[in-house]
Motif scaffolding. Sequence first.
Motif, short mmCIF file in Angstrom:
data_model
loop_
_atom_site.label_atom_id
_atom_site.label_comp_id
_atom_site.label_asym_id
_atom_site.label_seq_id
_atom_site.Cartn_x
_atom_site.Cartn_y
_atom_site.Cartn_z
N SER A 1 32.96 -101.97 91.79
CA SER A 1 32.36 -102.51 90.78
C SER A 1 31.96 -101.18 89.72
O SER A 1 31.72 -99.81 90.21
CB SER A 1 30.91 -103.10 90.86
N ASN A 2 31.93 -101.33 88.29
CA ASN A 2 31.56 -100.46 87.52
C ASN A 2 30.33 -99.69 87.78
O ASN A 2 30.11 -98.34 87.94
CB ASN A 2 31.72 -101.02 86.12
N GLY A 3 29.65 -100.29 88.33
CA GLY A 3 28.12 -99.91 88.78
C GLY A 3 28.07 -99.07 89.90
O GLY A 3 27.40 -98.06 90.09
N SER A 4 28.66 -99.64 90.73
CA SER A 4 29.03 -98.76 92.03
C SER A 4 29.65 -97.23 91.82
O SER A 4 29.13 -96.46 92.57
CB SER A 4 30.08 -99.56 92.91
N VAL A 5 30.72 -97.29 90.84
CA VAL A 5 31.22 -96.03 90.57
C VAL A 5 29.95 -94.87 90.15
O VAL A 5 29.83 -94.00 90.53
CB VAL A 5 32.28 -95.89 89.72
N TYR A 6 29.48 -95.61 89.17
CA TYR A 6 28.29 -94.83 88.50
C TYR A 6 27.04 -94.48 89.48
O TYR A 6 26.51 -93.34 89.48
CB TYR A 6 27.56 -95.34 87.10
N HIS A 7 26.80 -95.30 90.42
CA HIS A 7 25.59 -95.20 91.22
C HIS A 7 25.92 -94.45 92.35
O HIS A 7 25.21 -93.37 92.56
CB HIS A 7 25.54 -96.53 92.05
N HIS A 8 27.13 -94.19 92.77
CA HIS A 8 27.62 -92.97 93.64
C HIS A 8 27.85 -91.71 93.04
O HIS A 8 27.67 -90.70 93.47
CB HIS A 8 28.71 -93.39 94.69
N PHE A 9 28.65 -91.67 91.92
CA PHE A 9 29.36 -90.47 91.48
C PHE A 9 28.66 -89.99 90.16
O PHE A 9 28.44 -89.01 89.64
CB PHE A 9 30.71 -90.34 91.09
N GLY A 10 27.84 -90.80 89.55
CA GLY A 10 27.12 -90.57 88.32
C GLY A 10 27.78 -90.65 87.21
O GLY A 10 27.17 -91.12 86.03
N SER A 11 29.08 -90.05 87.17
CA SER A 11 30.00 -90.02 85.74
C SER A 11 31.45 -89.89 86.47
O SER A 11 31.49 -89.37 87.65
CB SER A 11 29.40 -89.14 85.09
N ARG A 12 32.08 -89.91 85.54
CA ARG A 12 33.49 -89.24 85.67
C ARG A 12 33.58 -87.86 86.10
O ARG A 12 34.41 -87.61 87.09
CB ARG A 12 34.52 -89.53 84.64
N ALA A 13 32.74 -87.02 85.57
CA ALA A 13 32.59 -85.66 85.92
C ALA A 13 32.09 -85.48 87.17
O ALA A 13 32.55 -84.53 88.10
CB ALA A 13 31.84 -84.92 85.07
N GLY A 14 31.25 -86.28 87.70
CA GLY A 14 30.52 -86.44 88.94
C GLY A 14 31.53 -86.76 90.17
O GLY A 14 31.64 -86.11 91.11
N LEU A 15 32.47 -87.62 89.80
CA LEU A 15 33.58 -87.89 90.61
C LEU A 15 34.57 -86.68 90.71
O LEU A 15 34.88 -86.38 91.73
CB LEU A 15 34.29 -89.00 90.10
N PHE A 16 35.02 -86.20 89.50
CA PHE A 16 35.76 -85.08 89.90
C PHE A 16 35.28 -83.88 90.50
O PHE A 16 35.87 -83.22 91.28
CB PHE A 16 35.92 -84.52 88.42
N ALA A 17 33.88 -83.63 90.13
CA ALA A 17 33.25 -82.58 91.30
C ALA A 17 33.31 -82.95 92.77
O ALA A 17 33.71 -81.91 93.35
CB ALA A 17 31.86 -82.40 90.75
N VAL A 18 32.99 -84.20 93.00
CA VAL A 18 33.21 -84.33 94.64
C VAL A 18 34.59 -84.24 94.96
O VAL A 18 34.86 -83.80 96.11
CB VAL A 18 32.60 -85.82 94.74
N LEU A 19 35.56 -84.78 94.10
CA LEU A 19 36.91 -84.72 94.65
C LEU A 19 37.58 -83.26 94.67
O LEU A 19 38.17 -83.11 95.59
CB LEU A 19 37.68 -85.62 93.58
#
Length: 182
Positions: free
Chosen positions: A37-55
């Motif tokens: 879900s959309n909420g799951s992505v935001y909950h775990h990574f915070g944002s697209r930038a947060g996802l990029f930082a983790v990746l």
Amino acid sequence: MGPTSRQAVLDAALELVAEGGLGAVTISALTARSGVSNGSVYHHFGSRAGLFAVLYGESFAHCVDALAPALGTGDAEQAVRAVVARYLGWVVGNPGRARFLYAAPRSADPAVKLAAFEPVARWFADRMAAGELRAVPLWALDPVVMGPAHECARRYLLHGFDLGAAVRLVADAVWGAVAPVG
């Protein structure tokens, strides 16, 4: 969001980058591709930038883990040459992660990147101190040591050039840059 869902989002991001670059990685594309879900992505990574930082952090650590065993290969020259070969082999074996590392903004926490690279930096520092390698400032290791390998990797990723044909030439160039003077 459990570990499986988290990994599904990271995998989806790598697939999207491979297909359309960083711009293809949108929250809606991630949710459609990963099934979370959309909420799951935001909950775990915070944002697209947060996802990029983790990746970015995970991909960089994955790369360093792949080349680090080369540091135990024989003398300094053999090890440096093996680092080049293992890096280029990693690029061929992990083109999605490699494309991401070359395309992504350097959004990872610098401390995470430094921690992942620390064993490599320590090996080089120890060999420089022993006179087995030319002294290179640690901040310049990546451009001096890996610059030729990075450029060949970029050309492979963009144009599909045969990296196997370049490994020895690149290893020669890298060794030439760090071989002890004298």
